[in-house]
Design a protein around this motif. Structure first.
Motif, PDB file in Angstrom:
ATOM      1  N   TYR A 186      -6.940 -11.007 -11.350  1.00 33.50           N
ATOM      2  CA  TYR A 186      -6.778 -12.038 -10.323  1.00 33.50           C
ATOM      3  C   TYR A 186      -5.356 -12.133  -9.778  1.00 33.50           C
ATOM      4  O   TYR A 186      -5.084 -12.977  -8.909  1.00 33.50           O
ATOM      5  CB  TYR A 186      -7.230 -13.393 -10.866  1.00 33.50           C
ATOM      6  N   VAL A 187      -4.460 -11.304 -10.273  1.00 35.35           N
ATOM      7  CA  VAL A 187      -3.117 -11.215  -9.671  1.00 35.35           C
ATOM      8  C   VAL A 187      -2.854  -9.781  -9.219  1.00 35.35           C
ATOM      9  O   VAL A 187      -1.695  -9.352  -9.107  1.00 35.35           O
ATOM     10  CB  VAL A 187      -2.017 -11.703 -10.640  1.00 35.35           C
ATOM     11  N   ASP A 188      -3.905  -9.051  -8.945  1.00 37.66           N
ATOM     12  CA  ASP A 188      -3.810  -7.641  -8.567  1.00 37.66           C
ATOM     13  C   ASP A 188      -2.886  -7.458  -7.359  1.00 37.66           C
ATOM     14  O   ASP A 188      -3.116  -8.015  -6.294  1.00 37.66           O
ATOM     15  CB  ASP A 188      -5.212  -7.124  -8.232  1.00 37.66           C
ATOM     16  N   GLY A 189      -1.830  -6.701  -7.541  1.00 38.25           N
ATOM     17  CA  GLY A 189      -0.873  -6.428  -6.466  1.00 38.25           C
ATOM     18  C   GLY A 189       0.240  -7.437  -6.340  1.00 38.25           C
ATOM     19  O   GLY A 189       1.150  -7.260  -5.513  1.00 38.25           O
ATOM     20  N   SER A 190       0.228  -8.485  -7.163  1.00 36.88           N
ATOM     21  CA  SER A 190       1.200  -9.578  -6.972  1.00 36.88           C
ATOM     22  C   SER A 190       2.636  -9.122  -7.176  1.00 36.88           C
ATOM     23  O   SER A 190       3.562  -9.725  -6.625  1.00 36.88           O
ATOM     24  CB  SER A 190       0.886 -10.739  -7.922  1.00 36.88           C
ATOM     25  N   TRP A 191       2.868  -8.067  -7.963  1.00 42.37           N
ATOM     26  CA  TRP A 191       4.240  -7.612  -8.211  1.00 42.37           C
ATOM     27  C   TRP A 191       4.928  -7.160  -6.929  1.00 42.37           C
ATOM     28  O   TRP A 191       6.146  -7.129  -6.844  1.00 42.37           O
ATOM     29  CB  TRP A 191       4.242  -6.496  -9.249  1.00 42.37           C
ATOM     30  N   LEU A 192       4.134  -6.834  -5.897  1.00 38.47           N
ATOM     31  CA  LEU A 192       4.700  -6.415  -4.611  1.00 38.47           C
ATOM     32  C   LEU A 192       4.756  -7.581  -3.613  1.00 38.47           C
ATOM     33  O   LEU A 192       5.153  -7.382  -2.465  1.00 38.47           O
ATOM     34  CB  LEU A 192       3.862  -5.287  -4.011  1.00 38.47           C
ATOM     35  N   GLY A 193       4.355  -8.767  -4.035  1.00 36.94           N
ATOM     36  CA  GLY A 193       4.153  -9.875  -3.099  1.00 36.94           C
ATOM     37  C   GLY A 193       5.384 -10.323  -2.342  1.00 36.94           C
ATOM     38  O   GLY A 193       5.268 -10.904  -1.256  1.00 36.94           O
ATOM     39  N   GLY A 194       6.587 -10.076  -2.877  1.00 38.55           N
ATOM     40  CA  GLY A 194       7.778 -10.584  -2.211  1.00 38.55           C
ATOM     41  C   GLY A 194       8.520  -9.573  -1.359  1.00 38.55           C
ATOM     42  O   GLY A 194       9.481  -9.927  -0.675  1.00 38.55           O
ATOM     43  N   ILE A 195       8.075  -8.311  -1.380  1.00 39.42           N
ATOM     44  CA  ILE A 195       8.844  -7.280  -0.676  1.00 39.42           C
ATOM     45  C   ILE A 195       8.543  -7.277   0.826  1.00 39.42           C
ATOM     46  O   ILE A 195       7.549  -7.826   1.279  1.00 39.42           O
ATOM     47  CB  ILE A 195       8.568  -5.881  -1.260  1.00 39.42           C
ATOM     48  N   HIS A 196       9.416  -6.638   1.567  1.00 38.08           N
ATOM     49  CA  HIS A 196       9.285  -6.379   3.012  1.00 38.08           C
ATOM     50  C   HIS A 196       9.337  -7.654   3.851  1.00 38.08           C
ATOM     51  O   HIS A 196       8.986  -7.640   5.029  1.00 38.08           O
ATOM     52  CB  HIS A 196       8.004  -5.604   3.303  1.00 38.08           C
TER      53      HIS A 196
END
Length: 792
Positions: A186-196
């Protein structure tokens, strides 16, 4: 009030002032009765609340839901991670957790770095690449993929020789496992959530962060809810009868009542993904390394697919991750490409040396934190057999036991139900795992476990188990000990990288966000804005001339910010509003419209000149990022307002949508009048066309939700949409007036002025849900909305 009393000859002091009969001579008795009833109501309410609290406390710790570890008790790391997991997905409500989050991130980095450095061999780990080169990285990742293939071949051989399922032995256990794994999914991909984001990525690194953001976008379904990975896993969870656990951001998800889940591995892995995303600028190398490891195909994924198929459970979520994460054109290849692009952007050998160590750290953290529930052990099997052998005798003896083991939501059962001899073969392992998570077992401490106490002298089950069986259960409990602290790993991260996480500033949340200028709403009135079509025609001065290209560039760049925090919360994003926000960001960042397929490495191979997003366009015009603008200017205050508001993506979605429409109607079209006679640099015709295409795609993304808004069937609040739009329009008007760079004439409808003057485009004006249509977008969309055009 004093004048009223004096006019009635009532003194404002002494007994007469406090007399109900004097104050209200004709109502005195009634007022007294009403006051008495009110006090009685308050008293009853107080005692009722106290009774509820007493009942709540009587339930015992396993039936309570609290966000904080119990006071006066040793901190339980599982409960602390569960609480942090919830708070980080609702960060605007719990900003006070950020210092704790930073410390927890450092603990996990120290732990995983120490474990990797002290391993017996680093031959097949990321540490085997002492000095970065693209060739060495490519070779390492290929070898890793081959090793995974060999492991699966060995598993296949064991199964062909008659071996049983190794991860999911029974149907009931598979359902249990799917529920237990949900915190990570349920947090799939969240580690990239703050980039770009506009403000968190240096211009030199945007090529690398763009590749990583494309991975994130595909994890989120590219704006298609049906392809959103959280939504796909939610469907799987629902098919197992576990829908009551809720989604990752909901409070019931961490409740021991609604979702009894004490798996330390999945909570730690889930919270680590949220933690590392908090510092997208300061920890970009670690994030890219973490992502590169996470996107590599693990063997357990292949095994899960095979065993779910055998149990007739839908394996598509896992199939999706095997196919989309492939090492040729999928996320594994893209993760490596993002690292390569980042390393290529560095200017000196020393920078590359330090950055590579930090990339290795991110990779080690992802590798070192297991993302699946604790595997079945030999002791689990042995204890299962002990309980199974007791079923026939024990079941009738527990008929009147009312205790529930396993929580609410259909997961728990009475002891008599669990010990059903006819069903125990299917759910025996689930029972073993469930009782291990219950108050009957103190993990790692058999002497303090209620289960063991009941098996010994003075307990209600004394003599029911042999001495060997009791010792086996004690050994089983001792093996559950979870190590919460790792003092030996202290400063491992800082020693290895030279970076100090504790010096990184924490994100801030401003709850008193003030509009940068007096809003136009006081003049226009909500009654003059009856539908979102009206928002596309703001009242701006006609024939504005001489606005500097740097200001226009800054406004273009600022238009990328309203929804930039949405990807940080994958569970929140798995809604219609979230998907519209992702499609909006794809347009603003210069990604092509979705075609139902994954771009994969095609996006990596696009030439830099082919990437036309608002940030790139703004920079070409000399635009500045918000931190580069003086806060005491109108433009600075507008930047401050929008960037602060964007930190509340779910709470302020309506105002943010209004802000985005304001940018579309004023900035992302030449027809608003802002672009006429601009001083300085100018956009090429193809760039202008791309800019207006972006505006059209944004309105396309929100069209259905805005139409539902007029039908009162949307969660979007119209008044707040207008308020957000009004802030943008009034601020831009103020910027124009303050700079005095154009002749201010009688306001006319600027955004669709040319549409009104051109008869051949009247059909498009009637559509009114985009500012400007290019031929390809017009053809693509007119088929879907012909009826609405004809009826407008």
């Amino acid at each position: 009030m004093r004048r009223f009393y004096e006019s009635q000859n009532i003194h404002t002091s002494g007994e007469s002032f406090h007399s109900v009969d004097v104050l209200f001579p004709e109502y005195g008795c009634g007022v007294a009765i009403a006051a008495s009833l009110f006090l009685a109501f308050i008293t009853v309410g107080y005692f009722f609340r106290s009774y509820k609290q007493w009942r709540y406390l009587k339930q015992g710790p396993e039936r309570r839901h609290v966000l904080e570890p119990p006071k006066n008790n040793p901190i339980n790391q599982i409960q602390a991670d569960k609480a942090l997991y919830h708070k980080l997905q609702n960060l605007s409500s719990y900003p006070e957790c950020l210092p704790q989050a930073r410390i927890r991130l450092l603990e996990l980095l120290n732990r995983t770095v120490h474990e990797a450095l002290t391993a017996q061999s680093n031959e097949n780990t990321i540490l085997s690449i002492s000095e970065y080169s693209p060739e060495a990285l490519h070779t390492f990742l290929n070898n890793t993929a081959r090793a995974t293939g060999r492991k699966f071949e060995q598993y296949t051989a064991r199964r062909k020789e008659g071996g049983s399922r190794e991860m999911l032995p029974t149907f009931e256990y598979a359902k249990y496992w799917i529920r237990k794994a949900a915190p990570v999914k349920y947090v799939d991909g969240s580690w990239l959530g703050g980039i770009h984001r506009l403000t968190t990525t240096h211009d030199d690194h945007r090529a690398a962060s763009r590749v990583a953001w494309q991975i994130l976008s595909e994890e989120l379904g590219d704006g298609d809810l049906g392809k959103n990975h959280v939504a796909v896993y939610k469907q799987l969870v629902n098919t197992t009868g576990s829908s009551s656990i809720g989604l990752g951001h909901e409070s019931r998800f961490i409740s021991d009542v609604h979702n009894p889940n004490q798996e330390p591995q999945v909570w730690t892995a889930g919270v680590s993904q949220l933690l590392i995303s908090l510092f997208p600028e300061e920890m970009l190398p670690e994030i890219l390394g973490f992502n590169m490891a996470y996107e590599c195909l693990p063997c357990h994924l292949l095994i899960t697919i095979q065993e779910l198929k055998e149990l007739k459970l839908d394996p598509y979520y896992f199939i999706l991750h095997v196919s989309i994460d492939n090492g040729h054109s999928g996320h594994a290849a893209m993760g490596a490409a993002a690292v390569t692009k980042y390393m290529d952007s560095l200017k000196t050998e020393q920078e590359m040396k330090v950055a590579w160590k930090r990339i290795q750290v991110g990779y080690m953290m992802a590798e070192g934190l297991t993302t699946t529930p604790t595997p079945i052990t030999g002791l689990d099997r042995k204890v299962e057999k002990i309980f199974k052998d007791k079923c026939e005798t024990a079941k009738p003896m527990h008929t009147f036991c009312k205790g529930n083991i396993g929580g609410a939501g259909g997961f728990g059962k009475s002891l008599s139900q669990w010990l059903d001899p006819e069903r125990f073969d299917d759910w025996g392992l689930v029972f073993v795992k469930t009782i291990a998570d219950s108050r009957w077992v103190a993990k790692g401490n058999p002497l303090e476990s209620k289960l063991v106490k009941e098996l010994k002298w003075g307990g209600r089950m004394f003599g029911a188990y042999t001495s060997d069986e009791v010792r086996a259960i004690e050994k089983w409990i001792s093996g559950m000990k979870v190590k919460d602290t790792f003092p030996e790993s202290r400063d491992a991260y800082k020693t290895f990288t030279g970076n100090d996480i504790l010096s990184i500033p924490l994100p801030s949340f401003d709850y008193a966000i003030q509009p940068p200028s007096q809003r136009l709403n006081t003049k226009l009135g909500l009654q003059n804005l009856s539908s979102y079509h009206d928002l596309l025609e703001p009242q701006l001065p006609a024939n504005i001339t001489g606005l500097s290209s740097s200001i226009l560039g800054t406004l273009l760049m600022l238009s990328a910010t309203p929804f930039e925090y949405f990807p940080s919360y994958p569970s929140h994003v798995s809604t219609s509003e979230g998907m519209a926000a992702i499609r909006t960001l794809r347009a603003l960042y210069g990604f092509p419209p979705g075609d139902g397929l994954c771009a994969g490495m095609d996006e990596v191979n696009r030439l830099p000149d082919d990437v036309i997003g608002v940030i790139e366009l703004g920079r070409r015009l000399g635009g500045k990022k918000p931190p580069e603008i003086r806060i005491d200017t109108m433009l600075g205050r507008l930047c401050d307002y929008v960037t602060k508001l964007s930190r509340f993506p779910t709470e302020e979605v309506s105002r943010l949508l209004g802000c985005q429409i304001g940018f579309v109607s004023c900035v992302l079209t030449r027809e608003s009048g802002l672009w006429y006679g601009a001083k300085g640099k100018r956009l090429a015709s193809i760039e202008t066309k791309a800019m207006e295409d972006i505006g059209a795609r944004i309105m396309e993304a929100w069209h259905e939700l805005l139409m539902a808004l007029t039908e009162k069937a949307s969660r979007i609040k119209w008044e707040e949409v207008v308020e957000g739009w009004d802030v943008i329009v009034s601020s831009i008007l103020k910027i124009v007036q303050t700079l005095d760079e154009g002749e201010v004439r009688k306001p006319i409808k600027g955004c669709n002025r040319q549409l009104q003057q051109t008869g051949s485009r009247m059909g498009l004006m009637k559509g009114a849900w985009a500012v400007h249509y290019t031929d390809d977008i017009r053809g693509r969309l007119s088929r879907r909305h012909t009826q609405s055009f004809n009826t407008s």
